[in-house]
Write an enzyme that holds these catalytic residues in place. Structure first.
Site, PDB file in Angstrom:
ATOM      1  N   LEU A  64      15.894  47.398  12.715  1.00 49.09           N
ATOM      2  CA  LEU A  64      16.167  45.957  12.724  1.00 49.09           C
ATOM      3  C   LEU A  64      16.855  45.539  11.419  1.00 49.09           C
ATOM      4  CD1 LEU A  64      12.757  44.715  14.200  1.00 49.09           C
ATOM      5  CD2 LEU A  64      14.832  45.377  15.418  1.00 49.09           C
ATOM      6  N   PRO A  65      17.421  44.325  11.392  1.00 45.12           N
ATOM      7  CA  PRO A  65      18.202  43.936  10.201  1.00 45.12           C
ATOM      8  C   PRO A  65      17.404  43.860   8.885  1.00 45.12           C
ATOM      9  CG  PRO A  65      18.781  42.547  12.078  1.00 45.12           C
ATOM     10  CD  PRO A  65      17.584  43.356  12.491  1.00 45.12           C
ATOM     11  N   THR A  98      16.204  48.894   6.729  1.00 47.98           N
ATOM     12  CA  THR A  98      16.115  48.765   5.270  1.00 47.98           C
ATOM     13  C   THR A  98      15.474  47.422   4.960  1.00 47.98           C
ATOM     14  OG1 THR A  98      18.169  50.015   5.013  1.00 47.98           O
ATOM     15  CG2 THR A  98      17.406  48.770   3.105  1.00 47.98           C
ATOM     16  N   LYS A 173      16.002  53.973  -0.920  1.00 45.54           N
ATOM     17  CA  LYS A 173      17.155  53.434  -0.186  1.00 45.54           C
ATOM     18  C   LYS A 173      17.839  52.308  -0.964  1.00 45.54           C
ATOM     19  CE  LYS A 173      19.915  52.217   3.158  1.00 45.54           C
ATOM     20  NZ  LYS A 173      21.144  52.955   3.380  1.00 45.54           N
ATOM     21  N   LYS A 248      21.854  41.657   1.518  1.00 44.35           N
ATOM     22  CA  LYS A 248      20.382  41.720   1.610  1.00 44.35           C
ATOM     23  C   LYS A 248      19.844  42.861   0.739  1.00 44.35           C
ATOM     24  CE  LYS A 248      19.181  44.373   4.677  1.00 44.35           C
ATOM     25  NZ  LYS A 248      18.705  45.492   5.470  1.00 44.35           N
TER      26      LYS A 248
HETATM   27  P1  NAD Z   1      22.826  45.442  13.491  1.00 47.81           P
HETATM   28  O1  NAD Z   1      22.815  44.011  13.121  1.00 47.81           O
HETATM   29  O2  NAD Z   1      24.052  46.052  14.065  1.00 47.81           O
HETATM   30  O3  NAD Z   1      21.617  45.750  14.533  1.00 47.81           O
HETATM   31  C1  NAD Z   1      20.353  45.157  14.469  1.00 47.81           C
HETATM   32  C2  NAD Z   1      19.887  44.958  15.912  1.00 47.81           C
HETATM   33  O4  NAD Z   1      18.545  44.519  15.926  1.00 47.81           O
HETATM   34  C3  NAD Z   1      20.712  43.921  16.675  1.00 47.81           C
HETATM   35  O5  NAD Z   1      21.248  44.518  17.848  1.00 47.81           O
HETATM   36  C4  NAD Z   1      19.679  42.833  17.026  1.00 47.81           C
HETATM   37  O6  NAD Z   1      19.915  42.225  18.283  1.00 47.81           O
HETATM   38  C5  NAD Z   1      18.401  43.645  17.032  1.00 47.81           C
HETATM   39  N1  NAD Z   1      17.169  42.881  16.860  1.00 47.81           N
HETATM   40  C6  NAD Z   1      16.846  41.982  15.891  1.00 47.81           C
HETATM   41  N2  NAD Z   1      15.588  41.545  16.067  1.00 47.81           N
HETATM   42  C7  NAD Z   1      15.095  42.178  17.158  1.00 47.81           C
HETATM   43  C8  NAD Z   1      13.853  42.153  17.854  1.00 47.81           C
HETATM   44  N3  NAD Z   1      12.835  41.380  17.438  1.00 47.81           N
HETATM   45  N4  NAD Z   1      13.691  42.926  18.937  1.00 47.81           N
HETATM   46  C9  NAD Z   1      14.713  43.711  19.375  1.00 47.81           C
HETATM   47  N5  NAD Z   1      15.916  43.794  18.765  1.00 47.81           N
HETATM   48  C10 NAD Z   1      16.103  43.021  17.675  1.00 47.81           C
HETATM   49  O7  NAD Z   1      22.368  46.218  12.175  1.00 47.81           O
HETATM   50  P2  NAD Z   1      22.622  47.777  11.835  1.00 47.81           P
HETATM   51  O8  NAD Z   1      23.935  47.908  11.136  1.00 47.81           O
HETATM   52  O9  NAD Z   1      22.304  48.609  13.026  1.00 47.81           O
HETATM   53  O10 NAD Z   1      21.490  47.965  10.698  1.00 47.81           O
HETATM   54  C11 NAD Z   1      20.109  48.053  11.021  1.00 47.81           C
HETATM   55  C12 NAD Z   1      19.331  48.381   9.757  1.00 47.81           C
HETATM   56  O11 NAD Z   1      19.815  49.622   9.209  1.00 47.81           O
HETATM   57  C13 NAD Z   1      19.494  47.330   8.637  1.00 47.81           C
HETATM   58  O12 NAD Z   1      18.289  47.198   7.948  1.00 47.81           O
HETATM   59  C14 NAD Z   1      20.578  47.947   7.743  1.00 47.81           C
HETATM   60  O13 NAD Z   1      20.467  47.484   6.406  1.00 47.81           O
HETATM   61  C15 NAD Z   1      20.271  49.425   7.883  1.00 47.81           C
HETATM   62  N6  NAD Z   1      21.414  50.356   7.693  1.00 47.81           N
HETATM   63  C16 NAD Z   1      22.625  50.098   8.269  1.00 47.81           C
HETATM   64  C17 NAD Z   1      23.675  51.009   8.076  1.00 47.81           C
HETATM   65  C18 NAD Z   1      25.052  50.790   8.684  1.00 47.81           C
HETATM   66  O14 NAD Z   1      25.996  51.519   8.304  1.00 47.81           O
HETATM   67  N7  NAD Z   1      25.243  49.847   9.598  1.00 47.81           N
HETATM   68  C19 NAD Z   1      23.461  52.164   7.327  1.00 47.81           C
HETATM   69  C20 NAD Z   1      22.200  52.410   6.791  1.00 47.81           C
HETATM   70  C21 NAD Z   1      21.178  51.497   6.990  1.00 47.81           C
END
Ligand code: NAD
Length: 298
Positions: A64-65, A98, A173, A248
């Protein structure tokens, strides 16, 4: 093994697909119906709700975000019980989002009270690593809980590090992402400077990649469009790691620096630059779009 996967965004979607392709029985859920439909079309089984996904699951994974989403999911919100009330005793929860180390510890304590094991396992490697199954996991867990999680993590990643007890994965991280943000801004400045003097971006990128300025952005994720065909910069800064997610993480790094009186001047400056970039309307673009800040383009 029955697995529930909650949060199917840029990272969670391909991670869940890799578990499915490895033959594990995955029940997935996301609040965004478009993400669910796209993954269902690729063979992933969808549950009607997070509660339905975790019914009978031995392992629950969330991606999740931010902290608020993870706390609301597991602990509940507005008087509604969280998912911990629906997960079976004895199950293992792996949160790969994260978030603040303190949030991981708070959810872990509540989980423990319900007889549920909880570990933090944030990742590095970007969307490319999530698709390829080569992510790096930074795990905060007791040694036995890490060993329980390992066979599942191995289906999504190539490197698994034990950072320490619950919360330690998040601390590792945040250190990594503070460094990544600094490197991305520095790489952007160097690329913009060279190009402003007429250098070919491909040539400049290759020179620096093989010289002492070499770093991950120059290897795989150049912020200049057209240098790496598959990088977000070459796709209109879409499909990667959002500016607001990086903002964030930089906020979390500054909070943890305050808590220990650590000196992180470049981390603080990186947070301020990403905040300005977000306020200028680029929060939803990939974080490599920060090059626009130093190029002066919209
Ligand atoms: P994203 O915004 O693409 O995906 C997050 C998903 O969570 C969304 O699809 C949203 O609809 C869903 N969501 C939110 N609340 C929810 C709930 N209560 N129930 C079900 N679904 C829910 O974000 P992302 O890029 O996939 O990143 C996710 C996490 O990973 C973050 O914490 C980010 O910091 C970390 N991260 C991202 C990357 C990257 O390259 N994108 C790399 C490493 C770490």
């Amino acid at each position: 093994m029955r697995i529930a996967f909650i949060g199917l965004g840029h990272m969670g979607g391909p991670m869940a697909l890799n578990l499915h392709k490895a033959g594990l029985a995955v029940q997935a859920f996301d609040l965004n119906p478009d993400s669910c439909a796209a993954l269902q079309a690729q063979g992933l089984e969808m549950a009607a709700s997070a509660q339905a996904a975790v019914a009978g699951a031995e392992v629950v994974i969330s991606m999740l975000p931010a902290s608020a989403h993870v706390e609301a999911l597991y602990l509940g919100r507005g008087g509604q019980p969280g998912l911990l009330a629906h997960i079976g005793a004895g199950a293992l929860v792996i949160d790969s989002s994260t978030i603040a180390a303190a949030s991981s510890q708070k959810v872990a304590q509540a989980a423990q009270a319900a007889g549920i094991a909880f570990i933090d396992a944030p990742v590095s490697g970007g969307v490319g690593g999530a698709v390829a199954g080569t992510l790096t996991f930074m795990v905060g867990a007791s040694a036995p809980n890490l060993e329980r999680a390992r066979p599942v993590l191995e289906k999504m990643g190539a490197n698994i590090f034990h950072a320490g007890e619950v919360g330690a994965g998040q601390t590792a991280k945040i250190c990594n992402n503070m460094l990544l943000a600094i490197l991305m801004i520095g790489t952007s400045e160097a690329m913009a400077l060279g190009v402003a003097h007429g250098l070919d971006p491909q040539v400049l990128a290759e020179i620096m990649r093989r010289s002492s300025g070499g770093n991950w952005a120059l290897e795989k994720y150049n912020p200049y469009p057209g240098v790496h065909e598959n990088a977000p910069a070459s796709k209109g800064y879409s499909g990667g790691f959002g500016t607001d997610l990086m903002l964030k993480d930089l906020g979390l790094a500054q909070e943890s620096a305050l808590a220990t009186r650590a000196s992180t001047p470049l981390g603080g400056l990186a947070r301020a630059l990403y905040a300005a970039h977000s306020l200028a309307g680029h929060g939803g673009e990939d974080f490599s779009s920060v090059i626009k800040l130093v190029q002066g383009h919209d």
